[in-house]
Scaffold this active site. Sequence first.
Site, PDB file in Angstrom:
ATOM      1  N   HIS A 392       0.833  -1.211   0.000  1.00 38.91           N
ATOM      2  CA  HIS A 392       0.000   0.000   0.000  1.00 38.91           C
ATOM      3  C   HIS A 392       0.863   1.254   0.000  1.00 38.91           C
ATOM      4  O   HIS A 392       0.694   2.149  -0.844  1.00 38.91           O
ATOM      5  CB  HIS A 392      -0.904  -0.034   1.241  1.00 38.91           C
ATOM      6  CG  HIS A 392      -1.838   1.124   1.367  1.00 38.91           C
ATOM      7  ND1 HIS A 392      -3.160   1.062   1.001  1.00 38.91           N
ATOM      8  CD2 HIS A 392      -1.653   2.385   1.821  1.00 38.91           C
ATOM      9  CE1 HIS A 392      -3.745   2.220   1.215  1.00 38.91           C
ATOM     10  NE2 HIS A 392      -2.845   3.049   1.721  1.00 38.91           N
ATOM     11  N   GLU A 393       1.792   1.324   0.958  1.00 36.01           N
ATOM     12  CA  GLU A 393       2.627   2.525   1.070  1.00 36.01           C
ATOM     13  C   GLU A 393       3.565   2.667  -0.122  1.00 36.01           C
ATOM     14  O   GLU A 393       3.877   3.782  -0.552  1.00 36.01           O
ATOM     15  CB  GLU A 393       3.403   2.512   2.387  1.00 36.01           C
ATOM     16  CG  GLU A 393       2.537   2.499   3.644  1.00 36.01           C
ATOM     17  CD  GLU A 393       1.537   3.652   3.710  1.00 36.01           C
ATOM     18  OE1 GLU A 393       1.772   4.702   3.075  1.00 36.01           O
ATOM     19  OE2 GLU A 393       0.503   3.495   4.390  1.00 36.01           O
ATOM     20  N   HIS A 396       1.730   4.557  -2.769  1.00 35.93           N
ATOM     21  CA  HIS A 396       1.825   6.005  -2.549  1.00 35.93           C
ATOM     22  C   HIS A 396       3.178   6.537  -3.040  1.00 35.93           C
ATOM     23  O   HIS A 396       3.256   7.552  -3.728  1.00 35.93           O
ATOM     24  CB  HIS A 396       1.703   6.326  -1.056  1.00 35.93           C
ATOM     25  CG  HIS A 396       0.330   6.211  -0.502  1.00 35.93           C
ATOM     26  ND1 HIS A 396      -0.764   6.836  -1.056  1.00 35.93           N
ATOM     27  CD2 HIS A 396      -0.139   5.560   0.593  1.00 35.93           C
ATOM     28  CE1 HIS A 396      -1.842   6.575  -0.331  1.00 35.93           C
ATOM     29  NE2 HIS A 396      -1.483   5.799   0.671  1.00 35.93           N
ATOM     30  N   HIS A 399       3.517   6.604  -6.768  1.00 38.37           N
ATOM     31  CA  HIS A 399       2.724   7.718  -7.297  1.00 38.37           C
ATOM     32  C   HIS A 399       3.522   9.013  -7.165  1.00 38.37           C
ATOM     33  O   HIS A 399       3.628   9.811  -8.113  1.00 38.37           O
ATOM     34  CB  HIS A 399       1.403   7.807  -6.537  1.00 38.37           C
ATOM     35  CG  HIS A 399       0.356   8.633  -7.200  1.00 38.37           C
ATOM     36  ND1 HIS A 399      -0.939   8.717  -6.743  1.00 38.37           N
ATOM     37  CD2 HIS A 399       0.395   9.443  -8.299  1.00 38.37           C
ATOM     38  CE1 HIS A 399      -1.641   9.512  -7.531  1.00 38.37           C
ATOM     39  NE2 HIS A 399      -0.851   9.982  -8.465  1.00 38.37           N
TER      40      HIS A 399
END
Length: 602
Positions: A392-393, A396, A399
């Site tokens: 998940h991180e 980020h 991105h």
Amino acid sequence: MSENKTVKERKELNDNYKWDLSGLYINDESWEDDFKKLKELSNEITEFKGKVVENSNTLLEVIELKLKIDRKLENIYTYAKMKLDEDTREDKYQSLNDRATSLMVEINGKLSFITPEILSLQGDKLKEYIKENDQLKTYEHFLNEIIRKKDHVLSPKEEAIIAKIGDVSGVPQKTFSMLNNADIKFPTIKDEDGNDVEISHGTFIPLMESKDRKVRESAFKGLYNTYDKFKNTFASTLSGDVKKNIFYSKVRNYNSALEASLDQNNVSTEVYNNLIDGVHDNLPSMHKYVKLRKEVLGLNELHMYDLYTSIVKDVDMKIPYDEGKDMVVEGLKPLGSDYLNVVKKGLESRWIDVYENKGKRSGAYSWGTYDSEPYILLNYKDTLDNVFTLAHELGHSMHSYYSKKNQPYVYGGYSIFVAEVASTANEALLMDHMLKNTQDKQKKLYLLNHYLEQFRGTVYRQTMFAEFEKIIHERVEKGESLTADRLSEIYKDLNKKYYGEDIVIDDEIAMEWARIPHFYYNFYVFQYATGFSAAVALSQKILNGEENAIEKYLGFLKSGSSDYPINVLKKAGVDMTSKEPVNNALKLFGDLVDEMEKLIKE
């Protein structure tokens, strides 16, 4: 290195598992040098008061000087806060963080004249400036975004006053953070092996996942009974933050705090309300899942502390960090070699602060600046959930990486509204990989259970949080007060609505609102649910091999804030102004519940 049940001091941890912030500042002294330089630099911009829009060249000069100041300020603040997050007990970094926050307020005050002066441009003057000065073309979207908010920008004098109270307005969140991360102490309980384990933000969920129900109950009651002792203080901090949001919405001429918050990303309140309505329409699927959980666990009564433990027996998935890294890399292969190479670089170059230590900020995040690596803070435990947190991180961070590499500083970030899309897409791809490569029925059931928990935690739970935020803001906007008992009553009623009749809504869960840091993020959490829905849509396009799906997805990652978030997602192939993404995500949830039920009964 694997987890240890004793929370260590930071100095006891191996440096290979700590982030390396030297790419931001080599040491505290270089931070101090930049701090002094920024003070001097910020004085230069005040010379442009009353002259911002004299001509196109002056406008360009002001914009570029402002962005230079913003960029340096971002570095200063981020370093101070991340150093504090390493150990929130450290006086030195409490001081640096306070100074950085105060400097931010001071500089925002100095910059506050710029927007009102840009808004003073009459008619098509801005278009004329852009036409005559090619260099302004880069800033066209930036300038148009200022003009869009014209009705909510005050006079230069009023904006200066608003900027000066920024330090004060952050007190509720800061007080909550210090109480929640540094001062509050939880009891020690026995784990399933009879060992003493101190309840902490990092150990709570693993304890709640225990197969031993007594451990789960002890952790649940130990945590929430501790929060109950501080309920009035937590109610005061949360109430103060809500009042802050309402204050800003009123002075900026919005109809509500919700409208003011969403307008920052040019998102209508209809999107927020549609999410809540859509989840309400699909609550029967959640209630069916809760009933299935009760049946499989063989309980006469299902309690709130039974929600996190796996309903699949005899599957022990303890995953050390280094093994988890390899799993994530395998799961992200559908995104291509370019994406994977950057992921591997991040995993091996100390972007990540891996393990919990005493005083460390709880939870996980990805953060950094335009000039730094996209760092990741974890509090890793050897659980499947933590492997997905890593994925998940990294979403980020990827991105952020692609945005910064492909956009100028002014568009190098991305809107909060799309912030959870890349992170959740990573999780969806990892889950697909694991399900496809698992033949063992019990492990497949375990993974399905985990996937259902992602839906429960990210769509249903976060929407419940969003509804809670909406209710408490509306209550204060109507003149009501937020006492601890009132907050607990609202929160407990929502749990009853979302989880249904087949679970005992324990009194302790009514205090959960006190431990959620996102309630201080001004209507942030709904974007987890909308982001999850968009991520499911995009990941399915990639996995199904749709034409140009990967290129469109990477294009989304590279867009930064160069366009409005709704438009950026539309270009990637997802329309969040419709109910379709949310409904499709919850339909998938219902299908997964049915699939799990079928496997269990085979």
